[in-house]
Motif scaffolding. Structure first.
Motif, PDB file in Angstrom:
ATOM      1  N   PHE A  25      98.761  46.856 -33.021  1.00 56.87           N
ATOM      2  CA  PHE A  25      98.664  47.956 -32.162  1.00 56.87           C
ATOM      3  C   PHE A  25      97.241  48.564 -32.388  1.00 56.87           C
ATOM      4  O   PHE A  25      96.969  48.964 -33.525  1.00 56.87           O
ATOM      5  N   GLU A  54      98.155  54.656 -26.842  1.00 56.20           N
ATOM      6  CA  GLU A  54      97.445  55.925 -26.237  1.00 56.20           C
ATOM      7  C   GLU A  54      96.278  56.392 -27.041  1.00 56.20           C
ATOM      8  O   GLU A  54      95.500  57.226 -26.455  1.00 56.20           O
ATOM      9  N   GLY A  58      98.786  57.152 -31.766  1.00 54.72           N
ATOM     10  CA  GLY A  58      99.652  56.306 -31.195  1.00 54.72           C
ATOM     11  C   GLY A  58      99.802  55.112 -32.014  1.00 54.72           C
ATOM     12  O   GLY A  58     100.857  54.416 -32.520  1.00 54.72           O
ATOM     13  N   ASN A  61     101.065  54.987 -35.734  1.00 59.67           N
ATOM     14  CA  ASN A  61     102.641  55.239 -35.783  1.00 59.67           C
ATOM     15  C   ASN A  61     103.373  54.074 -35.243  1.00 59.67           C
ATOM     16  O   ASN A  61     104.751  53.826 -35.604  1.00 59.67           O
ATOM     17  N   MET A  62     102.949  53.341 -34.246  1.00 62.47           N
ATOM     18  CA  MET A  62     103.383  52.166 -33.870  1.00 62.47           C
ATOM     19  C   MET A  62     103.720  50.815 -35.120  1.00 62.47           C
ATOM     20  O   MET A  62     104.440  50.232 -35.225  1.00 62.47           O
ATOM     21  N   VAL A  63     102.392  50.812 -35.872  1.00 59.97           N
ATOM     22  CA  VAL A  63     102.298  50.188 -37.028  1.00 59.97           C
ATOM     23  C   VAL A  63     103.388  50.665 -38.132  1.00 59.97           C
ATOM     24  O   VAL A  63     104.131  49.779 -38.518  1.00 59.97           O
ATOM     25  N   GLY A  65     106.179  52.331 -37.497  1.00 60.16           N
ATOM     26  CA  GLY A  65     107.481  51.722 -36.910  1.00 60.16           C
ATOM     27  C   GLY A  65     107.595  50.205 -37.125  1.00 60.16           C
ATOM     28  O   GLY A  65     108.759  49.706 -37.724  1.00 60.16           O
ATOM     29  N   ALA A  66     106.692  49.640 -36.865  1.00 57.17           N
ATOM     30  CA  ALA A  66     106.789  48.035 -37.103  1.00 57.17           C
ATOM     31  C   ALA A  66     106.962  47.712 -38.457  1.00 57.17           C
ATOM     32  O   ALA A  66     107.676  46.798 -38.862  1.00 57.17           O
TER      33      ALA A  66
ATOM     34  N   ARG C  77     105.198  62.131 -33.411  1.00 56.86           N
ATOM     35  CA  ARG C  77     104.917  60.664 -32.935  1.00 56.86           C
ATOM     36  C   ARG C  77     106.111  59.635 -32.894  1.00 56.86           C
ATOM     37  O   ARG C  77     106.121  58.441 -32.849  1.00 56.86           O
ATOM     38  N   ALA C  80     105.840  56.826 -30.533  1.00 56.03           N
ATOM     39  CA  ALA C  80     104.979  55.766 -31.002  1.00 56.03           C
ATOM     40  C   ALA C  80     105.853  55.008 -31.813  1.00 56.03           C
ATOM     41  O   ALA C  80     105.668  53.868 -32.028  1.00 56.03           O
ATOM     42  N   MET C  81     106.429  55.550 -32.951  1.00 52.51           N
ATOM     43  CA  MET C  81     107.196  54.655 -33.999  1.00 52.51           C
ATOM     44  C   MET C  81     108.121  53.901 -33.409  1.00 52.51           C
ATOM     45  O   MET C  81     108.437  52.879 -33.685  1.00 52.51           O
ATOM     46  N   THR C  83     108.366  52.805 -30.357  1.00 59.23           N
ATOM     47  CA  THR C  83     107.816  51.705 -29.900  1.00 59.23           C
ATOM     48  C   THR C  83     107.484  50.181 -30.935  1.00 59.23           C
ATOM     49  O   THR C  83     107.612  49.282 -30.582  1.00 59.23           O
ATOM     50  N   GLY C  84     106.925  50.839 -31.859  1.00 61.27           N
ATOM     51  CA  GLY C  84     106.915  49.660 -33.096  1.00 61.27           C
ATOM     52  C   GLY C  84     108.127  49.011 -33.458  1.00 61.27           C
ATOM     53  O   GLY C  84     107.964  47.865 -33.572  1.00 61.27           O
ATOM     54  N   GLU C 110     102.217  60.813 -27.044  1.00 63.79           N
ATOM     55  CA  GLU C 110     103.200  60.026 -27.316  1.00 63.79           C
ATOM     56  C   GLU C 110     104.306  59.800 -26.392  1.00 63.79           C
ATOM     57  O   GLU C 110     104.661  58.586 -26.106  1.00 63.79           O
ATOM     58  N   ALA C 113     102.793  58.717 -22.854  1.00 64.88           N
ATOM     59  CA  ALA C 113     102.553  57.291 -22.967  1.00 64.88           C
ATOM     60  C   ALA C 113     103.629  56.282 -23.035  1.00 64.88           C
ATOM     61  O   ALA C 113     103.487  55.424 -22.292  1.00 64.88           O
TER      62      ALA C 113
END
Lengths: 373, 80, 258
Positions: A25, A54, A58, A61-63, A65-66, C77, C80-81, C83-84, C110, C113
């Motif tokens: 991400f 974005e 973003g 925080n995607m990292v 979550g993953a 967030r 975004a989280m 999404t991950g 967030e 998007a």
């Protein structure tokens, strides 16, 4: 595998893929963008996850979550973008999850410029985000090391449930040189017991960084710290050059270390017994090795592409046993080997001192040479 | 003939907010004058007959504290 | 001819809730939103494949109350989280549970998007017109003239601007599949809210894209009202500004029957 001509950012990206990267991400920022661009094509063609977020907020925080799912995940950015990511880095550290980041540093503060710099040393090595946490920080000096250490970053991050950050500058990100990529490794299919992937046949798993009871938070702080002490005991890495008979040594990392090595070789040709010490793990910092050097050397020159950030960590371990001088080029400038050679010669002529702070002496010399500044 | 019902209140969860008391169509709920739970609230209870088991108390309960039962009365068909 | 009677269970606490008592104030409709979410996931048999994302605010401890995997995001967030999580686990049911301070202020980037990407997640959005956890400050959703601890003379639109109607705004995005607003102020509306949640989670289960249910909710303590007065306030003050309705229902959603 044979060597091929590779650009730093692309080499890191492909190496990460081959080390089993499952999700990336990111967000565009110079001089890191090629890493994102490369993975935007490469990850989907392998059926892996790529999202252009974005913002850096973003992306981080995607990292986050993953990482909760136990996947091998990373992001990359450059200095101002990393500043935005610090929030997420603190949360990931506080939740004790593994995640890998690449910071391709540029000149600052502020928007600064897009030229190579080492001005994020403090931001990365000494936290930056809030709370006590300790990222593992790896500083390659060439593209082969960048390839090798992105793999090491994943290994260490997952072994210690920690952040691991590859800290390079725009020069390493942008330059091309021959290097060898690893063989393609299979992507993970077995996940750690802590991975939150749905509570099938078990109690729920919760990932959070909140410990409302201060005593619970303190326990977490101590748990993170004891894990860090294990990292300090086992994972310090550095390289020494011409140190066996040296009277003086340069301490420098990354691109600054690479340029300094040219100056060291030139000085050796001129008969000066100078060596070089290059930390590879900036965190854990090779404190003991530097302490030992300071016990047998007459003088140490710290060279950085900033205003003396690692310098403070060196000084904390030399304890005035050896005179320390500093030469830095902040603001997106790469020091010239000739200028470093001049500094080596000054030290060899006995012009170093234990009095005052090396940064002050350096600033005075810089200002004298640049009267307009 | 109206259905016959009853509720069971898990007193641990009840915060005596009174939403169920106010919303009950039969007005058969009240906060207990004699009981008190671990959080110091007087939990809700059936205060008179007439519960139909309609479940509206459970629908408005923010704490999922109420279980609702309804008695189904059927006439058994004669067998030939 | 004789009668027989049989007692049947009409309602009981769903197994998708834990045995924890919540920290919510008496009468706060956060609890109803939790309960409906839990009921829907239980009815969809989704406990073992659900991953929730808690936010910051009163719902920060949501992970304690749901009996399945949960992660907790920094302020704003959560999309975004989520999404991950969802990109790595596309066959799980992933949802965020966010308040209005979290979603509509600090997390606006967030949420917009995520909706624009058509991220296949579900968002449970609690609109109670203030920051509850920190003691009732003005939020983006605070009504004009509404008194809060940081708008002591009532929200002055000259200096503090106007409330944001999030559902209407997100409905303009092509990536959003299902965006509706419901209210928790009476049994009929609560039933409608539950049905909307069921549709939203089904949208995700079928891989149809971004779904959000905005729930008009009460905050009796910070509003300085009784629980019943609060419900009345939702009906008479909030709904005129935030009408209950379907703001984005992509044609494909029509196939979902719940």
């Amino acid at each position: 595998m044979t060597k091929q001509l590779l650009k730093g950012n692309v080499a890191i990206a492909e190496a990460a893929v081959r080390y089993g990267l499952q999700a990336y991400f990111g967000y565009p920022i110079t001089p890191q963008t090629e890493l994102l661009e490369y993975l935007s094509k490469r990850m989907p063609e392998l059926g892996r996850v790529f999202v252009q977020a974005e913002s850096e907020l973003g992306a981080v925080n995607m990292v986050y979550g993953a990482a909760c799912t136990g996947a091998r995940v990373m992001s990359s950015s450059s200095s101002p973008g990393v500043s935005l990511m610090l929030e997420g880095l603190s949360y990931i550290a506080g939740t004790e999850l593994p995640a890998v980041f690449v910071d391709v540093m540029r000149g600052g503060p502020g928007l600064g410029n897009i030229a190579p710099s080492q001005q994020d040393y403090n931001q990365i090595v000494h936290g930056g985000g809030h709370g006590d946490y300790y990222p593992i920080v790896l500083a390659p000096a060439n593209i082969q090391e960048a390839i090798d250490y992105i793999g090491l970053a994943f290994t260490l991050a997952e072994k210690y449930r920690s952040l691991a950050i590859l800290l390079i500058d725009g020069c390493l990100g942008q330059m091309m040189e021959p290097a060898e990529l690893p063989e393609m490794q299979p992507v993970r299919t077995v996940y750690p017991a802590w991975a939150a992937r749905g509570a099938a046949g078990r109690e729920p798993i919760i990932h959070t960084s909140i410990y409302l009871n201060p005593l619970d938070q303190e326990k977490t702080n101590l748990r993170i710290l004891s894990r860090w002490r294990e990292v300090q005991a086992k994972e310090i890495r550095f390289r020494g050059y011409y140190l066996d008979d040296a009277k003086y040594a340069i301490i420098a990392f990354g691109t600054a270390g690479r340029v300094a090595l040219s100056a060291v070789r030139a000085a050796r040709n001129a008969g000066i017994k100078v060596g070089m010490f290059r930390p590879i793990t900036l965190a854990p910092f090779p404190a003991q090795a530097i302490r030992e050097l300071s016990e047998r050397l007459e003088g140490i020159l710290v060279v950085e592409m900033n205003s003396g950030q690692m310098l403070e960590d060196v000084l904390a371990n030399t304890h005035n046993r050896a005179a320390v001088e500093f030469y830095g080029r902040p603001g997106g400038n790469i020091p010239l080997a000739d200028d470093i050679l001049t500094e080596i010669k000054r030290i060899a002529q006995g012009k170093s001192t234990l009095n005052g702070h090396p940064r002050d002496r350096w600033v005075d010399r810089m200002l004298a040479a640049n009267p307009g500044a | 003939m109206p259905a016959n019902g009853r509720i069971e209140v898990n007193e641990k969860f009840c915060k005596a907010c009174g939403l169920c008391v106010e919303t009950c169509p039969q007005n058969v709920l009240g906060l207990s004058a004699s009981r008190i739970n671990a959080k110091g609230y007087h939990p809700v209870e059936l205060i008179q007959a007439g519960c139909t088991g309609c479940g509206i108390c459970a629908i408005v309960c923010p704490e999922a504290a109420i279980a609702v039962y309804r008695e189904i009365v059927r006439v058994r068909e004669p067998e030939f | 001819m004789d009668e027989f009677s049989k007692e049947t269970l009409v309602y009981e606490r769903p197994n998708t809730l834990t045995d924890f008592t919540t920290h919510y104030c008496p009468g706060c409709t956060h609890g109803i939103a939790h309960r409906l979410t839990a009921e829907v996931l239980e009815e969809m048999n989704a406990r073992e494949r659900a991953v929730g994302v808690a936010s910051v605010g009163c719902s920060v401890f949501a992970y304690n109350y749901f009996n399945f995997d949960f992660v907790q995001a920094p302020h704003g967030r959560a999309p975004a989280m989520a999404t991950g999580v969802k990109r790595l686990l596309p066959d799980r049911i992933v949802f965020t549970y966010q308040g209005d301070g979290d979603l509509a202020s600090i997390g606006m980037s967030e949420i917009v998007a995520a909706a624009a990407r058509g991220e296949n997640i579900t968002v449970v959005f609690i609109n109670n017109t203030n920051y509850g956890m920190t003691g009732g400050q003005m939020a983006p959703t605070t009504l004009p003239g509404q008194v809060t601890t940081s708008s002591p003379h009532g929200r002055d639109v000259e200096t503090a601007g106007f409330p944001i109607r999030v559902s209407e705004m997100l409905s303009t995005l092509d990536g959003a599949t299902y965006v509706v607003r419901r209210s928790l102020h009476d049994p009929k509306n609560i039933r409608m809210a539950k049905k909307a949640l069921r549709i939203a989670f089904t949208v995700q289960e079928r891989g149809l894209g971004f779904s959000m249910v905005e729930l008009l909710s009460t905050c009796p303590t910070n509003w300085g009202m009784t629980p019943m007065e609060s419900l009345h306030w939702v009906e008479t003050k909030m709904i005129p500004y935030y009408p209950v309705g379907d703001y984005k229902v992509a044609p494909v959603v029509a196939e979902i029957k719940v």
